[in-house]
Scaffold this motif. Structure first.
Motif, PDB file in Angstrom:
ATOM      1  N   LYS A   7       0.851  -1.191   0.000  1.00 62.25           N
ATOM      2  CA  LYS A   7       0.000   0.000   0.000  1.00 62.25           C
ATOM      3  C   LYS A   7       0.883   1.236   0.000  1.00 62.25           C
ATOM      4  N   GLY A   9       0.894   5.405   0.322  1.00 62.07           N
ATOM      5  CA  GLY A   9       0.093   6.524   0.827  1.00 62.07           C
ATOM      6  C   GLY A   9       0.171   7.753  -0.066  1.00 62.07           C
ATOM      7  N   GLY A  10      -0.564   8.785   0.339  1.00 65.52           N
ATOM      8  CA  GLY A  10      -0.733   9.987  -0.469  1.00 65.52           C
ATOM      9  C   GLY A  10       0.552  10.665  -0.904  1.00 65.52           C
ATOM     10  N   THR A 173       5.087   4.503   3.268  1.00 68.19           N
ATOM     11  CA  THR A 173       4.657   5.845   3.604  1.00 68.19           C
ATOM     12  C   THR A 173       5.843   6.800   3.551  1.00 68.19           C
ATOM     13  N   ASP A 174       5.678   7.997   4.171  1.00 67.64           N
ATOM     14  CA  ASP A 174       6.748   8.994   4.066  1.00 67.64           C
ATOM     15  C   ASP A 174       7.712   8.957   5.248  1.00 67.64           C
ATOM     16  N   GLY A 177       9.164   3.852   9.110  1.00 69.93           N
ATOM     17  CA  GLY A 177       8.653   2.871  10.049  1.00 69.93           C
ATOM     18  C   GLY A 177       7.840   3.554  11.131  1.00 69.93           C
ATOM     19  N   TYR A 179       7.662   5.079  14.712  1.00 70.61           N
ATOM     20  CA  TYR A 179       8.618   5.700  15.629  1.00 70.61           C
ATOM     21  C   TYR A 179       8.061   5.746  17.055  1.00 70.61           C
ATOM     22  N   THR A 181       7.504   8.258  18.737  1.00 68.78           N
ATOM     23  CA  THR A 181       6.397   9.204  18.631  1.00 68.78           C
ATOM     24  C   THR A 181       6.498   9.855  17.259  1.00 68.78           C
ATOM     25  N   ASP A 182       5.570  10.740  16.918  1.00 71.02           N
ATOM     26  CA  ASP A 182       5.599  11.349  15.595  1.00 71.02           C
ATOM     27  C   ASP A 182       6.915  12.103  15.394  1.00 71.02           C
ATOM     28  N   ARG A 184       7.756  14.164  13.370  1.00 73.09           N
ATOM     29  CA  ARG A 184       7.573  15.570  12.998  1.00 73.09           C
ATOM     30  C   ARG A 184       7.463  16.467  14.224  1.00 73.09           C
ATOM     31  N   LYS A 209      -1.370   8.547  13.451  1.00 69.41           N
ATOM     32  CA  LYS A 209      -2.087   8.230  12.213  1.00 69.41           C
ATOM     33  C   LYS A 209      -1.235   7.458  11.211  1.00 69.41           C
ATOM     34  N   VAL A 210      -0.075   6.985  11.650  1.00 70.09           N
ATOM     35  CA  VAL A 210       0.763   6.236  10.710  1.00 70.09           C
ATOM     36  C   VAL A 210       0.030   4.991  10.198  1.00 70.09           C
TER      37      VAL A 210
END
Ligand code: ADP
Ligand code: ASP
Ligand code: MG
Length: 408
Positions: A7, A9-10, A173-174, A177, A179, A181-182, A184, A209-210
């Motif tokens: 899959k 993602g965006g 995804t971007d 894996g 983590y 925590t996020d 970002r 939301k990962v």
């Protein structure tokens, strides 16, 4: 030779160049002899754009028509990927959810998958084709297009892997894996090599939301081997969601920190402290189909008590309206709401065998002068509701306090 569901993602399909990149990656796996089913999201930003268009027509868009509109994002990317694959000599075919057929219930915008017909996909795989399926969408028994809720392509991926008994479901995804925590929010966050299914379920339900929570539920129910990886890196094992704890490595007590900005707090002040009051308040909220998360009822004094609970931010106005409608019946003094809150949660199976986790959490927040508005715990998580302006600070200091920046 394996059957793999991949899959993307965006962000991974955000431009035509990136879609060509996905095609090259799929071709590489195909060349290794694997059967590949690809599930795609819409280009990043596209689902939001489509929701925005719908809202220009109706403040509260008609759910059936909204699904007709938002499902188009994925229809574009699957067609583009098949073209990109054919262009490099790989035979492939695209399917919308209805074409597969991914049968769901009729709950528009949050439908649940009930059955997947694997006949077409199996025939195509046997014929050597790559099968490319639109994520996030299905069809109900009456033929209406449905969607599975935001982030729902993850669930399409895992559900197809379950239906096809795939060897692995890979979520590209971007980030490379799952983590601690996020990454970002906390640049020191560390990638986890593995995370237990139970912990991932908590992380997802508490706001990471990962992975969409339903995808993790599906993986658990059908024993799908699930891995999160980067679509931008050539190598890397990503993070494997495991069913058992790895007892060979000593893990920290806390595996991760999740947070959620999407909830609001409702306060019902001065309600009579008598049997049935929780039902009288929450019954009408449930009847209005509003999800309630944390609930606190204080010990009564002078025959009255205060009652607070959290609901999705977007439902705050409706919740208050519902409660104002029944206020004379309940007998409360006032109903108010606060949408400037956040929920921060620490998650870890290690909590079962360690004491003092809660006190470390509360002390760490106290040292920063952060007030805790609500607390809820379960066997492997502790959640607190805070003023939203403290979100980043709280996550950062807790990450450090539990030694997560040292995890390898
Ligand atoms: P996609 O479009 O590929 O589905 P998402 O944006 O839905 O991607 O999910 C990936 C994002 O999830 C990351 O960019 C990251 O910001 C966020 N995220 C939140 N919590 C975590 C976590 N614990 N580990 C990794 N990523 C996380
Ligand atoms: N495109 C949908 C969304 O943005 C589904 C997904 O990306 O998983 O929510
Ligand atoms: Mg996602």
């Amino acid at each position: 030779m394996a059957l793999i569901v991949q899959k993307y993602g965006g962000t991974s399909v955000g431009t035509t160049d990136r879609i060509k990149n996905v095609a090259r990656r799929v071709a590489k796996h195909k060349a290794q002899g694997h059967d590949i089913v690809v599930v795609l999201s819409a280009m990043s930003g596209e689902t939001n754009r489509l929701i925005g268009l719908a809202k220009e027509m109706q403040v509260n868009p008609d759910p059936r028509e909204l699904d007709v509109i938002v499902s188009t994002g994925e229809q574009v990317t699957i067609g583009l990927l098949v073209m990109a694959l054919k262009d490099i000599g790989i035979d492939a075919i695209s399917y919308t959810g209805a074409q597969v057929k991914i049968l769901t219930d009729s709950a528009h915008t949050k439908a649940r998958i009930q059955h997947i017909d694997d006949a077409n996909m199996r025939a195509d795989l046997s014929a050597g084709k790559v099968v490319v399926v639109a994520g996030f969408q299905g069809v109900d028994p009456d033929g209406n297009i449905t969607t599975l809720g935001r982030g729902g392509s993850d669930t399409t991926g895992v559900a197809l892997a379950a239906a096809l008994k795939a060897d692995e479901c890979q979520i590209y995804t971007d980030v490379d894996g799952v983590y601690t925590t996020d990454p970002r929010v906390v640049p020191e966050a560390k990638k986890l090599t593995t995370i237990t299914f139970e912990e991932m379920l908590e992380m997802a339900s508490l706001g990471s939301k990962v992975l969409q929570i339903r995808s993790v539920e599906f993986a658990g129910k059908y024993n799908v081997k699930l891995r999160v990886l980067s679509s931008f890196q050539e190598e890397g094992e990503g993070t494997l969601i495991t069913f058992e704890e790895d007892s060979t490595v000593e893990k920290p007590v806390i595996s991760g920190i999740a947070f959620n900005r999407d909830e609001a707090r409702v306060n019902v002040i001065g309600v009579p402290d008598k049997p049935g009051i929780a039902y009288q308040i929450l019954g009408p909220v449930a009847d209005a189909n509003i999800d309630v998360d944390m609930i606190i009822q204080n010990v009564g004094q002078d025959g009255t008590t205060d009652f607070s609970f959290t609901v999705p931010k977007g439902e705050l106005a409706r919740t208050i309206k519902v409660l104002e409608g029944v206020q004379s019946h309940i007998g409360g003094q006032s109903v108010s709401g606060d949408d400037k809150i956040c929920k921060v949660s620490i998650v870890g199976v290690g909590m079962r065998s360690h004491v003092g986790v809660a006190s470390t959490m509360f002390r760490t927040l106290a040292e920063e002068g952060i007030n805790i508005q609500m607390i809820s715990t379960s066997e492997i998580k502790i959640s607190v509701v805070l003023d939203e302006k403290y979100l980043e600070l709280a996550v950062r200091v807790l990450h450090k306090a539990f030694g997560l920046d040292r995890t390898v």
